[in-house]
Design a protein around this motif. Sequence first.
Motif, PDB file in Angstrom:
ATOM      1  N   LEU A 189      -2.336  13.261  52.637  1.00 56.22           N
ATOM      2  CA  LEU A 189      -3.775  12.762  52.867  1.00 56.22           C
ATOM      3  C   LEU A 189      -4.331  12.548  54.315  1.00 56.22           C
ATOM      4  CD1 LEU A 189      -3.562  11.526  49.893  1.00 56.22           C
ATOM      5  CD2 LEU A 189      -4.649   9.898  50.457  1.00 56.22           C
ATOM      6  N   ASP A 231      -1.431  20.336  49.727  1.00 57.93           N
ATOM      7  CA  ASP A 231      -2.735  19.486  50.194  1.00 57.93           C
ATOM      8  C   ASP A 231      -3.158  19.542  51.500  1.00 57.93           C
ATOM      9  OD1 ASP A 231      -2.214  18.119  47.488  1.00 57.93           O
ATOM     10  OD2 ASP A 231      -1.213  16.336  48.643  1.00 57.93           O
ATOM     11  N   ARG A 267       0.176   8.344  45.981  1.00 57.29           N
ATOM     12  CA  ARG A 267      -0.124   9.652  45.292  1.00 57.29           C
ATOM     13  C   ARG A 267       1.077  10.344  44.671  1.00 57.29           C
ATOM     14  NH1 ARG A 267      -5.177  13.317  46.987  1.00 57.29           N
ATOM     15  NH2 ARG A 267      -6.126  11.575  46.423  1.00 57.29           N
ATOM     16  N   ALA A 285      -1.022   7.914  50.269  1.00 59.72           N
ATOM     17  CA  ALA A 285      -0.154   8.910  50.286  1.00 59.72           C
ATOM     18  C   ALA A 285       0.879   8.677  49.332  1.00 59.72           C
ATOM     19  CB  ALA A 285       0.372   9.477  51.654  1.00 59.72           C
TER      20      ALA A 285
END
Lengths: 295, 489
Positions: free
Chosen positions: A185, A95, A284, A281
């Motif tokens: 994130l 990410d 997810r 975060a």
Amino acid sequence: VSALEYFEAADIKQARELLGRHPTAAILAGGTDLVVASRSGKRALPGSILDIHKVPQLRGIEAQGRGALRIGALTTHADLEASAEVRRDWSALSDASALVGSPATRHLGTIGGNVCNASPAMEAGSPLLVFDARVELMSRRGKRQLSFAEFVVGPGRTSAHDGEILTAVVLPPVNRRVPVGSAYLRLEYRQAMEIAVVGAAALVAVDGRGKCRFARIALTAVAPTCLRAEHAEKALQGRQVTDDAIAEAAHAAADAARPIDDVRASADYRREMVRVITSRAIERAVARARKEPSR
Amino acid sequence: VRVIFNRHEEFVAPDKVNHPMAIELKTGVTRDGVMTARIARLVMDTGAYASDAPAIAEIATMMAAGPYRIPNLKIECHTVYTNKTPAGSVRAPSGPQIAWAVEQHTDEVGRSAGLNGYEIRRKNLLGEGDVGPTGQRMSAIGALECLDKAAEMVSFSAGASAGEGLGLGCGWWFSFPAASSVELKLNTDGSATVITGATESGTGAVMGLALIAAEELGLDPGRVSIVYQDTEAATWDMGSSGSQTTYNNGRALIAAAGELRKRVLDIASNKLEAAAEDLELVDGSVRVRGTPSRGITIAEVASAAFGDGEILVKRASQDVVPMPENFGATCAGRVVFPAFADPTFVCQAARVTVDDKTGVVQVKEIAAAHDFGKVLNAEGARGQVEGGIVQSIGYGLTEGTQYGEGRQLNPHLLDYKLQTAADAPAIAIEFVEVEGASGPRGGKGVGEPPIIVAAAAVGNAIHSATGARVRELPMTAPRVWRALRERRK
């Protein structure tokens, strides 16, 4: 303009020798920090530069025994972004790599450079903290390893000595007996060419009954270095993963943040955003542990 | 002399800063939504030097009235000095910030009368024969058509989908009246050369002159070259400002091409033994209308002329077009703009999403309807509209110079956040082609209008999505977030 010394190493042996002779030389890899900072007038180029970008032994991602991963210092953000292995097992780092700067920055910038530049807003920082990453340093005297957390000591400062070069980042094995997921994130004001205003990484292990067996949470751009939010981890660990538990962890993360006011955001807004981004975060990471689609 | 600014100097040195403004608006409206009066007070920060501020103050008052039929107006604009970087003429100076305030205000006025964003504008926009704020009687304008088109393009009447917001913004601007001149040469190989003092600053306005010359002379545009940028050697043009290059230099070029065309037809008329009025200029040839086989190439005409000792070159200038009838002054005085010559109109609609936890706004779609009069260069006009919209969104959401202790805190592109290609919304564009009174073939200025109302439409769309109004520009994530929190209280 003062004279500039420039050395280029063709291989790892030459890099070590040159560094032995010029221990204070700045190490140049992708140049996305060193060169850009100099061009924008932020920091002059150092008087002595050792360019390692052609050293073949320093680039590449390599699986090691028992599920560890060794990432050569010259591995670019784009290499990490493209790695299926990193995407599957170290999703938070994947990410982060996909978010760095622009496509050009991602193709030139390296993980080693990102780590040594030690910016509090570095995208790789929080993922490396949640994975308990270690860094490998080499000098004429030999090699040593230390944890990433010990390596970065302040904004732009690391515990590397003169004459030491970072050769790899090592991700130790993650216990995968219980399903594991991770995510990074960041809050961003635009869709590209962005720098983290606030970022958060989460690594969680969630068992079949919905209980969090393990949690690691780290925060970006809200303290002099990326930092672990241990109270937030404790708020999750051993508990059922409910909205309340996630909210409590996110709240603890906001308490751990030590944000500043700057042109990107006020400290108050940043602290509030730590709560929002941390909770997203965790959500997810949990969804990935549960293998929910499109996460 | 050559002056080169580095990026930092670009930010801090020249007067290329939009004027920061404090804007107060109060509008009287009847129960059924007819605007009857407006009081506006504008305070404009011009920084350390006046620069273009006196003229911009005039424009500002016109923008505060907006493209509306409001019979009673009291508008003041106060220009103040501060110790900041001087503000000056930046694409549609005063336009985006005032439209942003006026258009959100228009929505609020509409709401007070129970009308939505479309209805309040439909009821009050300037139409044929209406009188503008300085006594200018409107004719051949497309304001209402722009509104209708933009609203239709986003299905405004169907409302926003869940999780989205939909907003409208209307605005107007002018074509800058100025004299201009140009030289046009027909070469013996059948190509043409435009020699102009107009400046190309990347907008394509000068490049577009080739299309005008080609059309007048019946040439392929690729056969027209342009010599430009040497403003000392070339004939006079005001320069790239005021959306005026095509509007004024284009008029001069059409005049020059007309004279050249007449001469070409005369020469060809002798060669072809046909009356000049029976000839046409097509595909690089002069032909007898209806008998395409009887013709002579333009190259042959130019060569024959040269052989006879004549060089086919024409220089033409066009005088400044007269101002439309007016009272002789705006509310702010009588410096430059007592009226808007060949006014252009725009309506843009924005579709946005707002992250209600962070305040981050994403613009998903902008539908733009523009009245530029007759569009002379559709490709170029579309380019200007797309660029203006993206710039306006940046102005509305992510840009903004910050100051601390008298200095700019973000004079670089890392923290002065322009929109990137990844941020650009889907953009749909329609032209409302109502021929203008004085421009080349009925064309009006194109460069500035596209930047004026997108930020305003986004502001209204944010309100549509969240019920919150952000009363400060740019509408950054922290400001949107704060407005959302205040709404909840």
